[in-house]
Design a protein around this motif. Structure first.
Motif, PDB file in Angstrom:
ATOM      1  N   VAL A 183       0.843  -1.199   0.000  1.00 13.86           N
ATOM      2  CA  VAL A 183       0.000   0.000   0.000  1.00 13.86           C
ATOM      3  C   VAL A 183       0.877   1.248   0.000  1.00 13.86           C
ATOM      4  N   LYS A 184       1.951   1.219   0.777  1.00 14.39           N
ATOM      5  CA  LYS A 184       2.840   2.381   0.828  1.00 14.39           C
ATOM      6  C   LYS A 184       3.426   2.653  -0.551  1.00 14.39           C
ATOM      7  N   PRO A 202       8.156  17.995   3.481  1.00 11.83           N
ATOM      8  CA  PRO A 202       7.977  18.889   2.337  1.00 11.83           C
ATOM      9  C   PRO A 202       6.634  18.705   1.638  1.00 11.83           C
ATOM     10  N   SER A 203       6.311  19.689   0.861  1.00 10.93           N
ATOM     11  CA  SER A 203       5.221  19.525  -0.094  1.00 10.93           C
ATOM     12  C   SER A 203       5.638  18.483  -1.125  1.00 10.93           C
ATOM     13  N   ARG A 204       4.694  18.050  -1.938  1.00 10.35           N
ATOM     14  CA  ARG A 204       5.040  17.077  -2.977  1.00 10.35           C
ATOM     15  C   ARG A 204       6.087  17.650  -3.928  1.00 10.35           C
ATOM     16  N   ALA A 205       5.910  18.919  -4.304  1.00  8.85           N
ATOM     17  CA  ALA A 205       6.870  19.543  -5.221  1.00  8.85           C
ATOM     18  C   ALA A 205       8.211  19.747  -4.511  1.00  8.85           C
ATOM     19  N   LEU A 233       7.687  10.939   0.981  1.00  8.37           N
ATOM     20  CA  LEU A 233       7.308   9.538   1.184  1.00  8.37           C
ATOM     21  C   LEU A 233       6.889   9.278   2.624  1.00  8.37           C
ATOM     22  N   ASP A 234       7.203  10.187   3.523  1.00  2.00           N
ATOM     23  CA  ASP A 234       6.823  10.032   4.929  1.00  2.00           C
ATOM     24  C   ASP A 234       5.523  10.758   5.258  1.00  2.00           C
ATOM     25  N   LYS A 240      12.015   7.911  -7.949  1.00  2.00           N
ATOM     26  CA  LYS A 240      11.606   8.881  -6.931  1.00  2.00           C
ATOM     27  C   LYS A 240      11.209   8.211  -5.625  1.00  2.00           C
ATOM     28  N   ILE A 241      10.504   7.096  -5.715  1.00  2.00           N
ATOM     29  CA  ILE A 241      10.046   6.481  -4.470  1.00  2.00           C
ATOM     30  C   ILE A 241      10.929   5.316  -4.032  1.00  2.00           C
ATOM     31  N   GLY A 242      12.022   5.108  -4.766  1.00  2.00           N
ATOM     32  CA  GLY A 242      12.991   4.112  -4.303  1.00  2.00           C
ATOM     33  C   GLY A 242      12.466   2.691  -4.342  1.00  2.00           C
ATOM     34  N   ARG A 243      11.697   2.372  -5.368  1.00  2.00           N
ATOM     35  CA  ARG A 243      11.177   1.017  -5.520  1.00  2.00           C
ATOM     36  C   ARG A 243      11.627   0.462  -6.849  1.00  2.00           C
ATOM     37  N   SER A 244      11.526  -0.863  -6.993  1.00  2.00           N
ATOM     38  CA  SER A 244      11.856  -1.442  -8.290  1.00  2.00           C
ATOM     39  C   SER A 244      10.780  -1.046  -9.294  1.00  2.00           C
TER      40      SER A 244
END
Lengths: 443, 443, 443
Positions: free
Chosen positions: A390-391, B266-269, B295-296, A412-416
């Motif tokens: 989900v994350k 942060p904001s998304r941007a 991401l957090d 950007k999100i550090g996933r495969s």
């Protein structure tokens, strides 16, 4: 696994298949022209019947270069006064300098020395030497063999022909849903060496079979088996316009057969789609892969990425040319490459292609976070695993703003890439997310 | 300090005022709808009479979401066969899963277990659990309490109502000299927890009083007290166009009550004016503040920054949600937050707003360095202190080229915003430097 | 080496020539106006006859500033009751505060103290103090001298004039093939100090002779000898339009005489052609050169780079003003600078200019790698040295895409500017590579 049919059922054992190709083609004395080059192309054509074998005549102008005479060789040896053959081309075709002109003379040992090539630092290795554009002849031998030469005179015989003929290459076009192309280029001009270079054509052949086996292909594929340098120049001279228009990403396939490491060499621009894909794929396979720079280039990327040509071509390799001790010697043999090493090379390129095929630019059609629960898109059980899924999904969704492709989102999100692709698939199927193609590749 | 009047005289003791608000509102069993949410909003309206309490009915479509039924609860307990109440909502309203449907049944201990929530790793903490969008019921208890349950059967009673009603939120618009807005958004849907979340509304309330007390406001302020997620979705559904037009910077106010650390999300941007201000303000207050990433995220920034909404909203917090052990448990109580912690949260946000209010784009109207001496703008005594002031002033002047705001200049010369603002003020008053407003915020 | 003729034969010994200039000019009590400033300019005019000495009258408006009265001084001393001169301007012209008004009075020691300047931390150094824009008078003495003052009264005499007159500067325009200009600006307003500042004018003079000696100059040169600050303001007030149009790169020449280190101070923009050249030249000369920032500025770059003026002016120095203990004291003397130090300063600036003169934007006119062998451009012998040269050449060629200048290419491939320039020269001569000028300097 040995047969093409086996391979078509299980590409996870492509390494064995490639290894067998290498074993079969290893003895042929290929060069940038000649019968053995043609025989090598015919061998691949027998596996890939759609492959067309093209030719240009000696003297053909390829951009700034001219195709040299065709070279063929029957026999070559050095014998002493007692007719003992101290060096014999039959035992290893690296023994003759490539493109050696015919010779049949007796030389003193001293005269002979200027025609011998060896590697003092690697006394048991026969070096690989060529002289395509300057008439010359010579023998390559192990230093330890050279040190034993003690006769007064030697009889040097090279039965070769250097005469007008042709240069050949193979071209395989596999159509896809669009006319945007992925270029795979490999070279078939090296005699008996395994990583550099029979691994490239062997893996290219297996990849071609895999690509053909895909039920759906977004991209068309341009796969070329060429002599290095002069071959890419010839090929570009004939196809540059269509390639500049259509090629979205390309890879030079070379040095993909050993099991020591993974390597990346960028395109000249350094940030093309091919580079982004290569970096992502290698990062997923082996985070410790070696990153070379454009200054370390050395194969056909020199032509594909030259100013004014500027194709998006990068290299994904195992042990890179120049960088391993066995490079361009008789030690780059069937022991140096392995089914596992070849499988790794195949997998890395297959992953690049898979990413390219699956890469799209997603855009969420809903303002604010979508309510996934009401669509059954939210895991009903909450476990550590589903939390992670989900994350990933929510992170990916948050970047579906129509400015990033899946590749950029996964970075950007550090996933495969696969995780991101899997996470968004249900939303794409539910039409919450729409996708567009990532070409022209503007990011 | 206890009263609003005290606060209006001394915002440097806002922490105490906020702490008292939290103490008063702590016992209420808030949820995303219901009487106690309304009572909480009425409480803030009594302090901020201009606040309007809005409502939307159950079933209202808020972007992709639907407002659920209104939930109210009177009583809830578990008793054993001897009528001993082993769990009682009266003692802690976290004991009931939020949005629990009514229940009145006898269950075996085994049956009961599937309706209990506890935290084995924090045996003395009651967890906070809700089930807004799926009908369910349950009790939350400390693991050590759960371990003591040994009766055969238990009587579970929840006297609640889940029925058509409304969802409420508070909106306070404080006009300024321009219609460009600063958004402050906080949420009021959590029952008895202190840092997450009564600190946000309490600090928002004190900030609103401070903002109202300002003699001059460049910006208008949009301050909203909403239920988390569904509230921001409802609010956006009604106000997105005006917000996209006017909001220059925004902050979600949450977790601003403890004294352990400062945090930024942060904001998304990631590079909006809100982000730049937050980073500068926190850097001045505590260089060791924690920098989270997009991401957090986890609160209403998920909606405000979603693709297509793209508001410039960042978070300035003390201990961030999820990240402290007491989070979403009964341990996030009146001992976890403190007047000092709240004062720190208030100060950080006040500094952000002060910077925003004072931020302008200065442009020097003189070519070459101005001769400050002839205007009496150069310190007549030269000391270490004046040297530093002059160095700051000359550094700031050198960047007054009309392309940077004060914030950018203060970052460039490594000074606090206040130092730069003070250094340039005399030159602005002397009209050597002219200023323009930094919106639309293009840098 | 002493004479100009010697210098013209061997600029690799310019340091000695510069050192002799400094020795001759050291005793003159220069200020921002006055006879000794004029004498200094006349001295340089005698070496550089094309130099024009300009003047503006006292009261002239130079941007935001006004040219002050002209100051001249004949004599100055402090004597005790027994007519012992305890301080005498004749012994060191730093003894008098620059621009001191005339004085002739007896003061008590206590009264005198407020007119004395000394450096407790450097007890044997006479500080350099001025008061150009506020009428004042004073004496500068060594702290150890000051500590010995024990008479009751002292007779202070300064025979100076502060009266309407003029401010002078020297301007030398050396034409080149284009009207694009390199600006060299140095200042001539400091009395007896050597690194800061006679090194700048001395090296500027030698550079002017070297520039004139060049057989071919792409750029025109604007070389100015001015009083610091007020001089650059005056000069800009008269020339700003032409300078903004023509100046491609500029350097303030100051502190180029000692042998301790090399230093760089950027333009305000930080990435101009002048900055790129300075960084490259210094990196080649001494990779450990000190990199200051714009916040460390302090000389005429303050004016040249001010907002709205924005000239591409950087500083290449040895020990930077402010940063060495001897700065602005009597210890910045003929022992502090040296022929070697000056040669280093000269060489650094000469290298900057050489790079600028040779810098072009190359574009290869051939698609794919050029075949250098057929043109005799490939080394016929392959050695470690030729390998390195070829690698440099092929690397440089690969970036000749018409978007990078030689400077950028040399940075990209990690070679000296000269190596790249040498590597590409044969290809430029062979017209395989065409070049365009790198201005307007857009990268």
């Amino acid at each position: 696994m040995k047969s093409k049919n086996d391979l078509l059922n299980d590409f996870d054992h492509a390494g064995e298949y490639c290894y067998n190709i290498i074993k079969e083609l290893f003895p042929l004395c290929r060069s940038i022209t000649g019968n053995e080059l043609r025989n090598t192309l015919l061998y691949f054509q027998s596996i890939l019947p759609e492959m067309i074998i093209e030719s240009v005549p000696s003297g053909y102008s390829a951009l700034d270069w001219t195709v040299p005479f065709e070279w063929n060789i029957q026999e070559a040896y050095i014998e002493d006064a007692e007719n003992n053959r101290v060096v014999d081309f039959k035992l290893n075709n690296l023994h003759v300098v490539g493109y050696s002109i015919p010779v049949d003379e007796w030389l003193s040992l001293e005269e002979l020395q200027s025609h011998l090539h060896s590697l003092p630092a690697q006394p048991n290795a026969i070096p690989y030497v060529t002289s395509y554009y300057k008439e010359n002849w010579g023998f390559c031998i192990a230093q330890e063999q050279r040190d034993k030469l003690d006769s007064e005179n030697y009889h040097c015989v090279i039965k070769s022909e250097l005469a007008p003929g042709e240069l050949n290459y193979g071209e395989l076009l596999i159509p896809g849903e669009t006319d945007r192309e992925i270029l795979l280029s490999t070279y078939v001009c090296h005699p008996s060496m395994a990583n550099n270079e029979l691994s490239g054509p062997a893996v290219a052949c297996a990849l071609a079979l895999w690509i053909k086996s895909l039920k759906k292909r977004k991209y068309s594929y341009r796969i070329v088996f060429i002599p290095e340098t002069i071959g890419s120049l010839v090929y570009l001279s004939k196809n540059i316009d269509v390639m500049k228009e259509k090629v979205v990403s390309g890879f030079v396939l070379t040095c993909v057969g050993d099991d020591r490491c993974y390597s990346y060499l960028p395109s000249r621009a350094g940030n093309t789609l091919a580079d982004r894909v290569a970096l992502k794929a290698l990062g997923e396979i082996d985070p410790d892969f070696i990153r070379y720079t454009w200054l370390d280039r050395g194969s056909d990327e020199r032509q594909y990425c030259a100013p004014g040509i500027d194709l998006p071509v990068a290299l994904v390799m195992r042990s890179k040319f120049y960088e391993y001790p066995e490079y361009h010697t008789s030690l780059d043999n069937l022991d140096f490459v392995s089914p596992d090493g070849l499988q790794g090379g195949f997998n890395a390129l297959r992953r690049c292609i898979s990413i390219l095929e699956a890469n799209v630019v997603p855009r969420i059609e809903i303002l604010g976070e979508p309510q996934l629960g009401k669509r059954g898109l939210y895991p009903s059980f909450s476990t550590r695993d589903t939390f992670d899924v989900v994350k990933c999904m929510m992170g990916a969704i948050s970047y579906c703003d129509g400015t990033m492709d899946l590749l950029a989102i996964s970075e950007k999100i550090g996933r495969s890439f696969q995780e991101v692709s899997d996470a968004l698939r249900p939303l794409i199927e539910a039409k919450i997310i729409t996708v567009t193609e990532p070409f022209p590749p503007s990011y």
